[in-house]
Design a protein around this motif. Structure first.
Motif, PDB file in Angstrom:
ATOM      1  N   ALA A  22       0.817  -1.209   0.000  1.00  0.00           N
ATOM      2  CA  ALA A  22       0.000   0.000   0.000  1.00  0.00           C
ATOM      3  C   ALA A  22       0.853   1.261   0.000  1.00  0.00           C
ATOM      4  N   SER A  23       0.277   2.353  -0.505  1.00  0.00           N
ATOM      5  CA  SER A  23       0.889   3.677  -0.450  1.00  0.00           C
ATOM      6  C   SER A  23      -0.086   4.640   0.202  1.00  0.00           C
ATOM      7  N   GLY A  24       0.420   5.493   1.082  1.00  0.00           N
ATOM      8  CA  GLY A  24      -0.441   6.447   1.753  1.00  0.00           C
ATOM      9  C   GLY A  24       0.167   6.909   3.063  1.00  0.00           C
ATOM     10  N   GLU A  25      -0.705   7.369   3.963  1.00  0.00           N
ATOM     11  CA  GLU A  25      -0.260   7.881   5.257  1.00  0.00           C
ATOM     12  C   GLU A  25      -1.007   7.174   6.373  1.00  0.00           C
ATOM     13  N   LEU A  26      -0.258   6.601   7.312  1.00  0.00           N
ATOM     14  CA  LEU A  26      -0.830   5.991   8.501  1.00  0.00           C
ATOM     15  C   LEU A  26      -0.750   7.024   9.616  1.00  0.00           C
ATOM     16  N   GLU A  27      -1.900   7.554  10.002  1.00  0.00           N
ATOM     17  CA  GLU A  27      -1.930   8.582  11.041  1.00  0.00           C
ATOM     18  C   GLU A  27      -2.091   7.934  12.405  1.00  0.00           C
ATOM     19  N   ALA A  28      -1.207   8.291  13.316  1.00  0.00           N
ATOM     20  CA  ALA A  28      -1.270   7.823  14.703  1.00  0.00           C
ATOM     21  C   ALA A  28      -1.599   9.018  15.590  1.00  0.00           C
ATOM     22  N   SER A  29      -2.612   8.864  16.418  1.00  0.00           N
ATOM     23  CA  SER A  29      -2.989   9.964  17.308  1.00  0.00           C
ATOM     24  C   SER A  29      -3.243   9.422  18.705  1.00  0.00           C
ATOM     25  N   ALA A  30      -2.821  10.182  19.689  1.00  0.00           N
ATOM     26  CA  ALA A  30      -3.001   9.835  21.096  1.00  0.00           C
ATOM     27  C   ALA A  30      -2.871  11.108  21.912  1.00  0.00           C
ATOM     28  N   ARG A  31      -3.027  10.980  23.205  1.00  0.00           N
ATOM     29  CA  ARG A  31      -2.893  12.141  24.081  1.00  0.00           C
ATOM     30  C   ARG A  31      -1.510  12.770  23.939  1.00  0.00           C
ATOM     31  N   GLU A  32      -0.501  11.933  23.691  1.00  0.00           N
ATOM     32  CA  GLU A  32       0.876  12.427  23.633  1.00  0.00           C
ATOM     33  C   GLU A  32       1.171  13.227  22.368  1.00  0.00           C
ATOM     34  N   GLY A  33       0.384  13.040  21.298  1.00  0.00           N
ATOM     35  CA  GLY A  33       0.653  13.776  20.075  1.00  0.00           C
ATOM     36  C   GLY A  33       0.080  13.090  18.849  1.00  0.00           C
ATOM     37  N   ARG A  34       0.499  13.572  17.693  1.00  0.00           N
ATOM     38  CA  ARG A  34       0.082  13.018  16.410  1.00  0.00           C
ATOM     39  C   ARG A  34       1.311  12.768  15.541  1.00  0.00           C
ATOM     40  N   ALA A  35       1.184  11.797  14.660  1.00  0.00           N
ATOM     41  CA  ALA A  35       2.269  11.507  13.728  1.00  0.00           C
ATOM     42  C   ALA A  35       1.684  10.936  12.452  1.00  0.00           C
ATOM     43  N   VAL A 120      -3.359   4.733  21.573  1.00  0.00           N
ATOM     44  CA  VAL A 120      -3.149   5.267  20.230  1.00  0.00           C
ATOM     45  C   VAL A 120      -4.254   4.796  19.279  1.00  0.00           C
ATOM     46  N   GLU A 121      -4.650   5.683  18.383  1.00  0.00           N
ATOM     47  CA  GLU A 121      -5.601   5.362  17.322  1.00  0.00           C
ATOM     48  C   GLU A 121      -4.885   5.470  15.984  1.00  0.00           C
ATOM     49  N   LEU A 122      -5.079   4.465  15.130  1.00  0.00           N
ATOM     50  CA  LEU A 122      -4.419   4.426  13.836  1.00  0.00           C
ATOM     51  C   LEU A 122      -5.456   4.534  12.726  1.00  0.00           C
ATOM     52  N   ARG A 123      -5.171   5.369  11.742  1.00  0.00           N
ATOM     53  CA  ARG A 123      -6.079   5.516  10.595  1.00  0.00           C
ATOM     54  C   ARG A 123      -5.242   5.652   9.333  1.00  0.00           C
ATOM     55  N   PHE A 124      -5.527   4.814   8.331  1.00  0.00           N
ATOM     56  CA  PHE A 124      -4.745   4.826   7.099  1.00  0.00           C
ATOM     57  C   PHE A 124      -5.529   5.488   5.986  1.00  0.00           C
ATOM     58  N   GLU A 125      -4.864   6.384   5.271  1.00  0.00           N
ATOM     59  CA  GLU A 125      -5.468   7.054   4.123  1.00  0.00           C
ATOM     60  C   GLU A 125      -4.606   6.784   2.896  1.00  0.00           C
ATOM     61  N   ARG A 126      -5.212   6.180   1.891  1.00  0.00           N
ATOM     62  CA  ARG A 126      -4.474   5.910   0.656  1.00  0.00           C
ATOM     63  C   ARG A 126      -4.248   7.211  -0.114  1.00  0.00           C
ATOM     64  N   CYS A 127      -3.030   7.395  -0.565  1.00  0.00           N
ATOM     65  CA  CYS A 127      -2.691   8.560  -1.374  1.00  0.00           C
ATOM     66  C   CYS A 127      -1.325   8.304  -1.998  1.00  0.00           C
ATOM     67  N   ALA A 128      -0.937   9.187  -2.906  1.00  0.00           N
ATOM     68  CA  ALA A 128       0.398   9.102  -3.501  1.00  0.00           C
ATOM     69  C   ALA A 128       1.324  10.011  -2.714  1.00  0.00           C
ATOM     70  N   PRO A 129       2.259   9.455  -1.949  1.00  0.00           N
ATOM     71  CA  PRO A 129       3.137  10.310  -1.133  1.00  0.00           C
ATOM     72  C   PRO A 129       3.949  11.269  -1.997  1.00  0.00           C
ATOM     73  N   ARG A 130       4.072  12.508  -1.525  1.00  0.00           N
ATOM     74  CA  ARG A 130       4.871  13.484  -2.269  1.00  0.00           C
ATOM     75  C   ARG A 130       6.347  13.098  -2.187  1.00  0.00           C
ATOM     76  N   PRO A 131       7.106  13.443  -3.230  1.00  0.00           N
ATOM     77  CA  PRO A 131       8.543  13.129  -3.206  1.00  0.00           C
ATOM     78  C   PRO A 131       9.243  13.813  -2.034  1.00  0.00           C
ATOM     79  N   ARG A 132      10.195  13.109  -1.441  1.00  0.00           N
ATOM     80  CA  ARG A 132      10.980  13.636  -0.323  1.00  0.00           C
ATOM     81  C   ARG A 132      12.405  13.910  -0.784  1.00  0.00           C
ATOM     82  N   ALA A 133      13.020  14.926  -0.160  1.00  0.00           N
ATOM     83  CA  ALA A 133      14.414  15.217  -0.497  1.00  0.00           C
ATOM     84  C   ALA A 133      15.303  14.023  -0.175  1.00  0.00           C
ATOM     85  N   HIS A 134      14.996  13.350   0.953  1.00  0.00           N
ATOM     86  CA  HIS A 134      15.785  12.184   1.368  1.00  0.00           C
ATOM     87  C   HIS A 134      14.816  11.107   1.826  1.00  0.00           C
ATOM     88  N   GLU A 135      14.949   9.939   1.273  1.00  0.00           N
ATOM     89  CA  GLU A 135      14.104   8.811   1.652  1.00  0.00           C
ATOM     90  C   GLU A 135      14.985   7.608   1.940  1.00  0.00           C
TER      91      GLU A 135
END
Length: 314
Positions: A22-35, A120-135
């Motif tokens: 899969a390609s996309g973003e897995l969002e993690a959220s909790a009291r401590e923060g988001r990622a 923690v709560e996890l939610r995945f959203e399919r998308c085409a990740p933007r290019p990164r300077a360093h991967e």
């Protein structure tokens, strides 16, 4: 004692997304923060987590041997909004090997922090990740086991044994996926090979020749639910049912521990350890019906109470 409440959930999510490519973003959220864990074709390529403290790329590159004075010059002359690490890379001050290593250390540090989030709560959203300077595309097993190894860097065989307790362990399907996606040292490979069948800690220690590093891998797998007690067999289920009946009949502490009346303290302790290892709720925590887990918890509490009663009486 440090715990990682979100570690197993992250392991399940990332290995599932890896299998699916899969390609996309897995969002993690909790009291401590988001990622946001950015994934391309099943591989983690970046983790955007402003609230997570992680070593800077520039600091890591200096630590890997890049000239500190050159880093300072790059930092002083960089354009507005450009990170020091990016400036160092653009200036050609670091080789690809050093950059790859630094990026992997960053990813592991961020995973380690997120794994410690509670609820923690996890939610995945399919998308085409933007290019990164360093991967630095990373497999789930390499990233998760590496993060847990870093977190457990001071653990030794005795401390791991104390943390895990008694009983046998076996690789779960999740564990197979994790070790299959991670580079392992020979002692770790030896432990993983034996762990593919139900094995005691003594057998695992012999297999890896008492390697602290291999036992850190074992504890990492346990934290990630990649290693677990084997499913209960018929004899274990029969013993559990008998103990449940004895509890309902208010059997004496000695009888509940399968001891004769007037047993010695050392006999009581040995009997308790044997029953606790066989009937501990962890043995029934994977792939068994919830009612069976409740019965196991009830029996374990009764056995512990019986042992305390006998110790107090003597």
């Amino acid at each position: 004692m440090t715990v990682w409440p979100a570690a197993a959930a992250l392991a399940r999510a990332l290995t599932m997304l890896e299998r699916a490519g899969a390609s996309g973003e897995l969002e993690a959220s909790a009291r401590e923060g988001r990622a946001k864990i950015v994934i391309r074709e099943g591989r983690v390529i970046a983790i955007d987590a402003p609230s997570v403290a992680a070593p800077r790329l520039g600091h890591l590159l200096v630590g890997s041997g890049v000239d500190a004075a050159a880093v300072e010059r790059a930092a002083a002359t960089r354009e507005s909004g450009v990170r020091v690490g990016d400036a160092v890379v653009r200036a050609g001050l670091a080789g690809q090997g050093a950059i790859s290593h630094a990026l992997r250390v960053q990813l592991r540090a961020r995973v380690r922090s997120i794994a410690g989030w509670d609820g923690v709560e996890l939610r995945f959203e399919r998308c085409a990740p933007r290019p990164r300077a360093h991967e630095e595309p990373s497999r789930a097993g390499e990233l998760l086991l590496g993060a847990m190894r870093d977190a457990l860097s001071g653990a030794t065989v005795p401390s791991v044994r104390d943390r895990i307790g008694e009983g046998s362990l076996v690789l779960t399907p999740l564990g197979e996926a994790l070790v299959g996606g991670a580079p392992l040292w020979p002692d770790e490979q030896a432990l993983a090979a034996v762990l593919r069948r139900p094995s005691t800690l003594d057998a695992l220690e012999r297999a890896c020749r008492g390697s602290d590093r291999a036992f850190r891998l074992l504890l990492a797998l346990r934290v990630l639910e990649g290693a677990a007690p084997p499913p209960p067999g018929r004899a274990t289920l029969s013993l559990l049912a008998r103990k449940a009946r004895e509890i309902r009949r208010a059997t004496s502490a000695e009888a509940l521990l399968d001891l004769p009346r007037g047993a010695r303290p050392d006999e009581a302790r040995a009997a308790w350890r044997k029953l606790a290892a066989t009937l501990h709720p962890d043995r029934f925590a994977h792939g068994v019906p919830a009612p069976l887990l409740r019965v196991s918890t009830e029996v374990a509490c009764a056995i512990n109470g019986a042992a305390r009663e006998l110790r107090a009486a003597r």
